[in-house]
Scaffold this active site. Structure first.
Site, PDB file in Angstrom:
ATOM      1  N   LEU A 125       0.844  -1.199   0.000  1.00  0.00           N
ATOM      2  CA  LEU A 125       0.000   0.000   0.000  1.00  0.00           C
ATOM      3  C   LEU A 125       0.883   1.254   0.000  1.00  0.00           C
ATOM      4  O   LEU A 125       0.705   2.160  -0.812  1.00  0.00           O
ATOM      5  CB  LEU A 125      -0.908  -0.024   1.252  1.00  0.00           C
ATOM      6  N   GLY A 345      19.615  -1.763  33.966  1.00  0.00           N
ATOM      7  CA  GLY A 345      20.819  -0.923  33.995  1.00  0.00           C
ATOM      8  C   GLY A 345      21.730  -1.238  32.820  1.00  0.00           C
ATOM      9  O   GLY A 345      21.280  -1.390  31.685  1.00  0.00           O
ATOM     10  N   GLU A 369       1.356  -0.304  10.008  1.00  0.00           N
ATOM     11  CA  GLU A 369      -0.093  -0.574   9.960  1.00  0.00           C
ATOM     12  C   GLU A 369      -0.896   0.571  10.601  1.00  0.00           C
ATOM     13  O   GLU A 369      -1.926   0.345  11.246  1.00  0.00           O
ATOM     14  CB  GLU A 369      -0.407  -1.950  10.559  1.00  0.00           C
ATOM     15  N   THR A 371       0.255   4.652  12.095  1.00  0.00           N
ATOM     16  CA  THR A 371       0.993   5.209  13.243  1.00  0.00           C
ATOM     17  C   THR A 371       0.038   5.440  14.421  1.00  0.00           C
ATOM     18  O   THR A 371      -1.185   5.423  14.257  1.00  0.00           O
ATOM     19  CB  THR A 371       1.588   6.584  12.853  1.00  0.00           C
TER      20      THR A 371
HETATM   21  N1  CAA Z   1     -13.226  -0.255   6.643  1.00  0.00           N
HETATM   22  C1  CAA Z   1     -13.998  -0.077   5.551  1.00  0.00           C
HETATM   23  N2  CAA Z   1     -14.109   1.105   4.900  1.00  0.00           N
HETATM   24  C2  CAA Z   1     -13.396   2.145   5.375  1.00  0.00           C
HETATM   25  C3  CAA Z   1     -12.556   2.020   6.512  1.00  0.00           C
HETATM   26  C4  CAA Z   1     -12.495   0.772   7.150  1.00  0.00           C
HETATM   27  N3  CAA Z   1     -11.727   0.587   8.240  1.00  0.00           N
HETATM   28  N4  CAA Z   1     -11.966   3.218   6.746  1.00  0.00           N
HETATM   29  C5  CAA Z   1     -12.419   4.072   5.815  1.00  0.00           C
HETATM   30  N5  CAA Z   1     -13.287   3.411   4.978  1.00  0.00           N
HETATM   31  C6  CAA Z   1     -14.019   3.964   3.845  1.00  0.00           C
HETATM   32  C7  CAA Z   1     -14.836   5.167   4.293  1.00  0.00           C
HETATM   33  O1  CAA Z   1     -16.098   4.764   4.780  1.00  0.00           O
HETATM   34  C8  CAA Z   1     -14.954   5.971   3.015  1.00  0.00           C
HETATM   35  O2  CAA Z   1     -15.956   5.387   2.215  1.00  0.00           O
HETATM   36  P1  CAA Z   1     -16.971   6.272   1.329  1.00  0.00           P
HETATM   37  O3  CAA Z   1     -16.130   6.804   0.206  1.00  0.00           O
HETATM   38  O4  CAA Z   1     -17.997   5.302   0.859  1.00  0.00           O
HETATM   39  O5  CAA Z   1     -17.505   7.347   2.225  1.00  0.00           O
HETATM   40  C9  CAA Z   1     -13.604   5.704   2.327  1.00  0.00           C
HETATM   41  O6  CAA Z   1     -13.099   4.485   2.886  1.00  0.00           O
HETATM   42  C10 CAA Z   1     -12.611   6.818   2.559  1.00  0.00           C
HETATM   43  O7  CAA Z   1     -12.456   6.964   3.948  1.00  0.00           O
HETATM   44  P2  CAA Z   1     -11.858   8.268   4.639  1.00  0.00           P
HETATM   45  O8  CAA Z   1     -12.481   9.473   4.011  1.00  0.00           O
HETATM   46  O9  CAA Z   1     -11.973   8.112   6.112  1.00  0.00           O
HETATM   47  O10 CAA Z   1     -10.337   8.222   4.177  1.00  0.00           O
HETATM   48  P3  CAA Z   1      -9.121   9.163   4.542  1.00  0.00           P
HETATM   49  O11 CAA Z   1      -8.409   9.499   3.294  1.00  0.00           O
HETATM   50  O12 CAA Z   1      -9.555  10.274   5.461  1.00  0.00           O
HETATM   51  O13 CAA Z   1      -8.132   8.147   5.306  1.00  0.00           O
HETATM   52  C11 CAA Z   1      -7.158   7.087   7.217  1.00  0.00           C
HETATM   53  C12 CAA Z   1      -8.451   7.558   6.480  1.00  0.00           C
HETATM   54  C13 CAA Z   1      -7.662   6.486   8.514  1.00  0.00           C
HETATM   55  C14 CAA Z   1      -6.223   8.229   7.511  1.00  0.00           C
HETATM   56  C15 CAA Z   1      -6.463   6.017   6.351  1.00  0.00           C
HETATM   57  O14 CAA Z   1      -5.890   6.587   5.182  1.00  0.00           O
HETATM   58  C16 CAA Z   1      -5.391   5.251   7.099  1.00  0.00           C
HETATM   59  O15 CAA Z   1      -5.702   4.336   7.869  1.00  0.00           O
HETATM   60  N6  CAA Z   1      -4.108   5.603   6.883  1.00  0.00           N
HETATM   61  C17 CAA Z   1      -3.004   4.831   7.425  1.00  0.00           C
HETATM   62  C18 CAA Z   1      -2.528   3.846   6.399  1.00  0.00           C
HETATM   63  C19 CAA Z   1      -1.803   2.703   7.017  1.00  0.00           C
HETATM   64  O16 CAA Z   1      -2.211   2.134   8.039  1.00  0.00           O
HETATM   65  N7  CAA Z   1      -0.744   2.284   6.361  1.00  0.00           N
HETATM   66  C20 CAA Z   1      -0.010   1.123   6.796  1.00  0.00           C
HETATM   67  C21 CAA Z   1       0.715   0.551   5.636  1.00  0.00           C
HETATM   68  S1  CAA Z   1       0.679  -1.170   5.578  1.00  0.00           S
HETATM   69  C22 CAA Z   1       1.864  -1.737   6.625  1.00  0.00           C
HETATM   70  O17 CAA Z   1       2.367  -1.046   7.474  1.00  0.00           O
HETATM   71  C23 CAA Z   1       2.114  -3.171   6.456  1.00  0.00           C
HETATM   72  C24 CAA Z   1       3.428  -3.684   6.957  1.00  0.00           C
HETATM   73  O18 CAA Z   1       4.464  -3.384   6.456  1.00  0.00           O
HETATM   74  C25 CAA Z   1       3.449  -4.647   8.046  1.00  0.00           C
END
Ligand code: CAA
Length: 387
Positions: A125, A345, A369, A371
């Site tokens: 992602l 220590g 996953e 912050t």
């Molecule tokens: N489940 C289902 N749908 C969801 C959801 C969820 N948990 N969260 C949001 N949605 C849906 C919303 O309902 C919305 O739908 P509609 O368009 O129908 O209204 C759509 O998704 C967009 O949602 P938001 O407007 O809330 O989106 P946003 O741009 O404001 O982002 C955020 C929200 C929480 C900041 C999100 O971008 C996020 O979680 N960011 C962090 C990303 C992340 O965790 N990255 C980790 C990388 S992977 C990793 O780390 C793996 C590894 O190496 C181990």
């Protein structure tokens, strides 16, 4: 409300504990020092059902529940966090999404290989310029009109990227639609157009290989599309909700290991003619460590329970419970590991003991996953109803 675990849950906990103690813990220092990927242990964990705990037996998994997943993850993480990182990506980020959104053929092909531990999976992602703001991705997949797509772009910080056979990938298919213009794929790293970039030198979880990947005119066949076009962001977020329970479990495992080592040391180490554990300043740390450890575990189990309740419901969500668990457990792990080093220590600072490794490993749980800041955002948006 019942605080007892079922026989099945205790059984998988026991399997995980045995592998953790006999195979993972003895090689943890070696894997941390060399950064060598623990392929042999991962295969063994796969053969024992630990790579597909919630995957039904018909797709090669153990067919257990989310609580079982938490219990097994805690055991592996307490022995070595890097092993549990690989385990969590295979279980929650890879298998989980395909089980929920994949076709029968995708489940048979991709999930079976990973759940049985024959292959490694990954989840792509993040990009060099988009981490927390996941919709700002630049990786593009252009439809060719016959159901296939041409993918171009870079993904970074890909856990297990250097060894993964299959990767769940998110790419922008319709940039004008923002979050609704993202599509999910399952790509095969053996195909033309897939390239691996530099491996990341990391502070902790050093044996979990991490690298950048690049797609150059990679052709994703129609069978590689996961879910419906445009549904990718929701798939990513739903999968990350489950992933966050895995990281919370990992944090609990690190906390437990640091806490248990501290108890032993506090009883044995003497200063001023008494075991240091008899001094109030150390006792205060131990009491606070115990409270944070128990709170982390209980909130993680609650999130797993909430996930189970949501299963089968069309709009079932457990996002808040997962974020509460991940935020609490990861910040507790960092704090507990910090206090554990302090109580030890000089020995806490030495590579002769695992405390400094717990300290380095704990940090990632506050970052990947989502912050701690993103977890707070998810929780506060839910609680206030405001954005
Ligand atoms: N489940 C289902 N749908 C969801 C959801 C969820 N948990 N969260 C949001 N949605 C849906 C919303 O309902 C919305 O739908 P509609 O368009 O129908 O209204 C759509 O998704 C967009 O949602 P938001 O407007 O809330 O989106 P946003 O741009 O404001 O982002 C955020 C929200 C929480 C900041 C999100 O971008 C996020 O979680 N960011 C962090 C990303 C992340 O965790 N990255 C980790 C990388 S992977 C990793 O780390 C793996 C590894 O190496 C181990």
């Amino acid at each position: 409300m019942d605080f007892k675990f079922s026989e099945e849950q205790l059984l998988i906990q026991d399997v995980a504990r045995r592998i953790a103690q006999e195979k993972v813990a003895p090689s943890a220092e070696y894997h941390d020092r060399t950064g060598e990927f623990p392929l042999e242990n991962i295969r063994l964990m796969g053969e024992s059902g630990l790579m597909g705990i919630e995957v039904p037996a018909e797709y090669g998994g153990a067919g257990l529940d989310p609580i079982s997943y938490v219990l097994a993850m805690v055991e592996i993480a307490a022995a070595d966090a890097a092993h549990s990182t690989i385990m969590s990506v295979n279980n929650s980020l890879f298998c989980n999404g395909i089980l929920k959104f994949g076709t029968e053929a995708q489940k048979q092909l991709y999930v079976r290989a990973i759940a049985e531990g024959r292959e490694i999976g990954a989840f792509a992602l993040t990009e060099p310029q988009s981490g927390s703001d996941a919709t700002a991705m630049r990786c593009r997949a252009v439809a060719r009109g016959d159901g296939s797509y041409v993918v171009n772009g870079k993904k970074s910080w890909i856990t297990s990227g250097p060894v993964a056979k299959y990767i769940v990938l998110f790419a922008m298919t319709d940039p004008d639609k923002g979050a609704r213009g993202i599509t999910a794929f399952v790509v095969d790293t053996a195909k033309a157009g897939f390239h691996r970039g530099k491996t990341e030198p990391k502070l902790g979880i050093r044996a979990s290989a991490t690298c950048e990947i690049e797609f150059q005119d990679y052709v994703a066949a129609p069978e590689e599309v996961l879910g419906k076009p445009g549904e990718g962001f929701k798939i990513a977020m739903g999968v990350l909700d489950a992933g966050r329970i895995g990281i919370a479990s990992q944090a609990v495992g690190i906390s437990r290991a640091a806490y248990e080592a501290t108890l032993v040391y506090a009883r044995e180490r003497k200063a001023f003619g008494a075991p240091i554990g008899s001094f109030q300043m150390i006792q205060s740390k131990i009491a606070d460590m115990k409270c944070k450890l128990d709170a982390s575990l209980l909130l993680t189990l609650r999130a797993a329970w909430a996930k189970q309740q949501a299963e089968g419901q069309p709009h079932g969500r457990f996002s808040t419970e997962a974020s509460v668990a991940k935020l609490t457990a990861s910040e507790a792990a960092m704090w507990i590991a910090h206090q554990a080093v302090q109580v030890h220590g000089g020995m806490g600072y030495s590579k002769e003991m695992p405390l400094e490794r717990y300290f380095r490993d704990a940090k990632i749980t506050e970052i990947y996953e989502g912050t701690s800041e993103i977890q707070r955002l998810v929780i506060a948006r839910h609680e206030t109803g405001l954005r």
